[in-house]
Design a protein around this motif. Structure first.
Motif, PDB file in Angstrom:
ATOM      1  N   CYS A 299       0.190  -1.023   0.266  1.00 43.61           N
ATOM      2  CA  CYS A 299      -0.170  -0.118   0.230  1.00 43.61           C
ATOM      3  C   CYS A 299       1.024   1.415   0.032  1.00 43.61           C
ATOM      4  O   CYS A 299       0.745   2.212  -0.722  1.00 43.61           O
ATOM      5  N   ALA A 300       2.174   1.520   0.895  1.00 45.35           N
ATOM      6  CA  ALA A 300       2.741   2.279   0.990  1.00 45.35           C
ATOM      7  C   ALA A 300       3.494   2.509  -0.569  1.00 45.35           C
ATOM      8  O   ALA A 300       3.589   3.398  -0.893  1.00 45.35           O
ATOM      9  N   MET A 301       3.762   1.488  -1.522  1.00 44.72           N
ATOM     10  CA  MET A 301       4.584   1.597  -2.259  1.00 44.72           C
ATOM     11  C   MET A 301       3.678   2.395  -3.466  1.00 44.72           C
ATOM     12  O   MET A 301       4.266   3.017  -4.218  1.00 44.72           O
ATOM     13  N   GLU A 302       2.361   1.814  -3.847  1.00 45.95           N
ATOM     14  CA  GLU A 302       1.228   2.304  -4.644  1.00 45.95           C
ATOM     15  C   GLU A 302       1.098   4.238  -4.201  1.00 45.95           C
ATOM     16  O   GLU A 302       1.010   4.533  -4.894  1.00 45.95           O
ATOM     17  N   TRP A 357       3.576   6.771   4.769  1.00 43.90           N
ATOM     18  CA  TRP A 357       3.436   5.588   6.171  1.00 43.90           C
ATOM     19  C   TRP A 357       2.186   6.314   7.006  1.00 43.90           C
ATOM     20  O   TRP A 357       1.856   6.149   7.852  1.00 43.90           O
ATOM     21  N   GLY A 358       2.447   8.126   7.433  1.00 38.60           N
ATOM     22  CA  GLY A 358       1.774   8.892   8.208  1.00 38.60           C
ATOM     23  C   GLY A 358       0.573   8.634   7.558  1.00 38.60           C
ATOM     24  O   GLY A 358      -0.750   8.228   8.316  1.00 38.60           O
ATOM     25  N   ARG A 359       0.083   8.674   6.316  1.00 38.21           N
ATOM     26  CA  ARG A 359      -0.877   8.022   5.142  1.00 38.21           C
ATOM     27  C   ARG A 359      -1.365   7.132   5.522  1.00 38.21           C
ATOM     28  O   ARG A 359      -2.986   6.606   5.584  1.00 38.21           O
ATOM     29  N   ARG A 394       4.661   8.866  15.433  1.00 36.54           N
ATOM     30  CA  ARG A 394       4.668  10.428  15.181  1.00 36.54           C
ATOM     31  C   ARG A 394       4.269  10.527  13.512  1.00 36.54           C
ATOM     32  O   ARG A 394       4.402  11.433  13.909  1.00 36.54           O
ATOM     33  N   MET A 395       4.177   9.265  12.549  1.00 35.30           N
ATOM     34  CA  MET A 395       4.384   9.744  11.446  1.00 35.30           C
ATOM     35  C   MET A 395       2.676  10.531  11.255  1.00 35.30           C
ATOM     36  O   MET A 395       2.245  10.725  10.295  1.00 35.30           O
TER      37      MET A 395
END
Length: 538
Positions: A299-302, A357-359, A394-395
């Motif tokens: 998901c993060a890569m996309e 990563w925060g999203r 934190r993010m």
């Protein structure tokens, strides 16, 4: 008649009682009798005291605050529009306003509940099994109850979780009460060192500046609105926030791009399916988080591709483990870091791995909470998961933009700085402890960690509750029922919220829908204690 004692009277208790009330028949002679023990006004409890300064703001959008019942609209949105209309359109209103709302919702419930409901303004000092009942000792005396619910939130008054900061102006944690930061203790012109550089530290900084008469001057620029700070003359000369990692929290974006939201939608079911797969194998070996992180990384890569972030899987995984973004991030000053983060949130600069990563973490958080609930991890895998979760906090859950702009204005004015907390603070500096009690009930993971509270220590020593090895929170069943030292349901003893953090995730929230233990608890009470109410509401 079933007598129920709640230890703690904050929002988690209010939500549970609202659910119970909705399931009870009107004017029933067989309903429960409920007493709520808390030295603070119930509904709001210790954290959401209505008398705290209005400079201390909500850190999440007020839209999640909802203490309605089946009998009509009691949402925060409708209440604030009627009672505090000047905050009706503010996404992050003062905590005191939210506290007033929660107090009023409890008072309304107490006046209209389908069962007797009373507040006992006292601190509970012990809970012990007494046959089929529970003996509850408090500052108000001793009583016997058929059901007890532990909902102590950030801890009982007088507890001192963690090592104290010697010489600090505030002997107690900054939880809803900021009287220790008055001008008598922190005079104008003094040098202040704050232990902590997260949300509680930000509250302290704003109380010492905006709360001392300072004002914010709107500034319009090509990059969007910003703020300047106009001193009120009663501030400290210098405020320093100090932490171990010296990494600022990432501010939340005002809006998430719709392309990112659609990407997240495609992964929600995958996270839930991973959790369902674990639940289907309860007797297997300790769980591994490899599959879950595989889903999150994909998901993060996309999301990185959609947002233009130049990230590789290795870049993203390194950030997840360390909390640090691209090489160079974390080496700039806190002000530079904050400024860049705001530019990224506004779309003026390409995001990095921390923003991605925060999203992902915040966007998939409801599914994550459900998927990892009560997972029995492999010990090594649990350490990895907890490490990543700390980085993600934190993010993903930093301050809103308006708070970040205030901090940036103070950095630019030379009033505020951030660094590593020194092992030996300067003797000419006033110390403020802005480290809040961690969730759970132990100071360190079991089996070696000591209980913060004598109340919990007594329940642990008598085998009435369980904390699994490697965790700090009470283990409960899905309806909040505590499990005893043998792993069996300890019927009639329940725990809700922060005391159970660890086996469950994300209890430090006002979101009534993120967890369902309080709802399932109310269902159990009706099913076991008031069967005549079955059918009123399942």
């Amino acid at each position: 008649m079933t007598r129920i004692a709640f230890v703690g009277g904050g929002p988690k208790t209010l939500f549970a009682l609202l659910e119970l009330n909705d399931r009870c028949s009107p004017a029933s002679a067989e309903g429960p009798v409920v007493e709520v023990f808390d030295p603070y006004p119930p509904g709001a409890g210790r954290v959401w005291q209505a008398g705290q300064p209005r400079h201390v703001r909500l850190n999440v959008a007020a839209g999640i605050v909802d203490a309605t019942t089946d009998e009509g609209d009691g949402s925060f949105a409708s209440w604030v529009a009627r009672v505090e209309p000047r905050y009706g359109t503010e996404p992050y209103p003062p905590r005191a306003v939210v506290g007033r709302y929660l107090q009023e919702r409890f008072r309304t419930l107490a006046d209209t509940a389908r069962f007797p409901l009373a507040h006992v303004p006292a601190r509970v000092t012990g809970v012990a099994r007494a046959g089929d009942q529970w003996e509850v000792a408090s500052d108000a005396g001793t009583g016997f109850y058929d059901e007890v619910v532990l909902a102590t939130g950030h801890g009982l008054p007088g507890e001192a979780p963690g090592p104290p900061l010697a010489g600090a102006c505030n002997p107690d944690a900054l939880i809803g009460d900021y009287g220790a930061l008055g001008e008598a203790a922190v005079p104008a012109g003094s040098a202040v060192l704050i232990r902590g550089a997260a949300l509680t530290a930000y509250d302290a900084v704003l109380l010492l500046t905006e709360g001392r008469g300072g004002q914010w001057m709107p500034i319009e620029g090509a990059g969007g609105p910003s703020l300047g700070y106009v001193p009120g003359g009663r501030e400290p000369a210098k405020i320093t926030m100090g932490s171990l990692g010296n990494l600022p929290m990432e501010p939340k974006p005002a809006q998430v791009p719709e392309t990112i939201n659609r990407c997240l939608d495609a992964y929600r079911d995958q996270v839930l399916a991973w959790g369902a797969g674990l639940a289907a194998r309860p007797g297997g070996p300790g769980a591994r988080c490899t599959g879950l992180f595989g889903i999150l990384l994909a998901c993060a890569m996309e999301c990185a591709r959609l947002s233009g972030a130049p990230a590789t899987p290795l870049d993203l995984w390194r950030t997840a483990l360390t909390g640090r973004g691209e090489p160079g991030r974390g080496t700039e000053t806190a002000a530079e870091h904050l400024r860049l983060s705001i530019e990224v949130n506004r779309g003026h600069t390409l995001p990095g791995t921390a923003w991605v990563w925060g999203r992902v973490w915040s966007g998939l958080y409801p599914q994550l909470v459900h998927a990892v609930s009560r997972v029995r991890w492999d010990p090594a895998q649990e350490r990895i998961f907890r490490r990543v979760a700390r980085s993600m906090e934190r993010m993903a859950f930093g301050p809103p933009e308006h708070t970040a702009l205030k901090l940036l204005a103070l950095f630019d004015a030379g009033l505020l700085e951030q660094g590593t907390f020194p092992p030996r603070p300067p003797t000419d500096t006033l110390l403020i402890d802005a480290v809040t009690p961690p969730p759970g009930v132990l100071a360190a993971p079991a089996p070696g960690g000591e209980a913060f509270s004598p109340l919990v220590a007594g329940l642990l020593s008598s085998g009435q509750v369980m904390v699994r090895a490697g965790e700090t929170g009470l283990l409960t069943d899905t309806d909040g029922t505590c499990l005893d030292a043998r792993g069996n349901r300890n019927e009639s003893l329940a725990a809700l919220g922060r005391p159970t953090e660890g086996p469950t995730l994300g209890h430090d929230t006002l979101n009534r829908t993120l967890h369902d233990e309080h709802r399932r608890w109310a269902q159990r009470i009706v099913r076991q204690r008031m069967p005549q109410h079955l059918g009123e509401r399942s």
